[in-house]
Design an enzyme around this catalytic site. Structure first.
Site, mmCIF file in Angstrom:
data_model
loop_
_atom_site.group_PDB
_atom_site.id
_atom_site.type_symbol
_atom_site.label_atom_id
_atom_site.label_comp_id
_atom_site.label_asym_id
_atom_site.label_seq_id
_atom_site.Cartn_x
_atom_site.Cartn_y
_atom_site.Cartn_z
ATOM 1 N N GLN A 96 0.836 -1.196 0.000
ATOM 2 C CA GLN A 96 0.000 0.000 0.000
ATOM 3 C C GLN A 96 0.875 1.251 0.000
ATOM 4 O O GLN A 96 1.243 1.777 1.042
ATOM 5 C CB GLN A 96 -0.950 0.014 1.206
ATOM 6 C CG GLN A 96 -1.952 1.131 1.095
ATOM 7 C CD GLN A 96 -3.094 0.995 2.077
ATOM 8 O OE1 GLN A 96 -3.228 0.020 2.783
ATOM 9 N NE2 GLN A 96 -3.928 2.008 2.105
ATOM 10 N N PHE A 97 1.169 1.733 -1.207
ATOM 11 C CA PHE A 97 2.019 2.919 -1.347
ATOM 12 C C PHE A 97 1.411 4.160 -0.710
ATOM 13 O O PHE A 97 2.114 5.087 -0.329
ATOM 14 C CB PHE A 97 2.370 3.175 -2.812
ATOM 15 C CG PHE A 97 1.240 3.719 -3.628
ATOM 16 C CD1 PHE A 97 1.087 5.088 -3.794
ATOM 17 C CD2 PHE A 97 0.332 2.871 -4.238
ATOM 18 C CE1 PHE A 97 0.045 5.598 -4.554
ATOM 19 C CE2 PHE A 97 -0.711 3.367 -5.000
ATOM 20 C CZ PHE A 97 -0.853 4.743 -5.161
ATOM 21 N N THR A 98 0.091 4.180 -0.544
ATOM 22 C CA THR A 98 -0.558 5.364 0.006
ATOM 23 C C THR A 98 -0.206 5.603 1.475
ATOM 24 O O THR A 98 -0.521 6.661 2.011
ATOM 25 C CB THR A 98 -2.091 5.295 -0.155
ATOM 26 O OG1 THR A 98 -2.582 4.152 0.543
ATOM 27 C CG2 THR A 98 -2.487 5.229 -1.628
#
Length: 150
Positions: free
Chosen positions: A78-80
């Site tokens: 999850q890059f966010t």
């Protein structure tokens, strides 16, 4: 590396209408990777995760680890998690590593976490549009960042 750990009664990840992975009692781990992350970050997190005492003992006290309860783990990229919201209303993801860096680190993290746990873990699919479902048990949610480990 930045992670969010959620204690689960059960969790699953679905991609294009098909369940990719599902677990029962255990941990759902969301992981975000920065360009400066490396093997030291993976080693530290894996050790912390499997020894983290967030499961209840016979007295209802969080005193047991995932190893103690023979629990399961589901890891989702999850890059966010590296979103910056300092300016404006649209988050910036400039700190998140590009796929050529983050994919190998994510895969290595999953392999080492599986080895530390002593069994296979569930995963999502890097870069896919995933639908993640969980029953957060407690709720218990813990955030860790390897840049703040000391």
């Amino acid at each position: 590396m930045r992670i969010v750990i959620q204690r689960t009664g059960h969790a699953s990840v679905t991609i294009d209408g098909t369940c990719k992975s599902a677990i029962g009692k255990g941990l759902l781990i969301l992981v975000g990777i920065e360009e400066t992350d490396g093997q030291e970050d993976i080693d530290w997190l894996c050790k912390k995760i499997v020894n983290l005492r967030v499961f209840d003992d016979e007295n209802g006290v969080m005193n047991k680890s995932i190893l103690d309860i023979d629990g399961e783990i589901l890891v989702i990229s999850q890059f966010t998690l590296h979103a910056s919201t300092k300016k404006g209303n649209r988050p910036s993801y400039i700190r998140a590593a590009k796929p050529e860096i983050s994919i190998p680190l994510y895969e290595q993290f999953c392999r080492e976490l599986s080895s530390s746990l002593g069994k296979e873990i569930g995963t999502g699919e890097f870069g896919a549009d995933m639908k993640v479902e969980l029953l957060n048990d407690g709720p218990v949610t813990i955030c860790m960042d390897t840049k703040n480990k000391e």
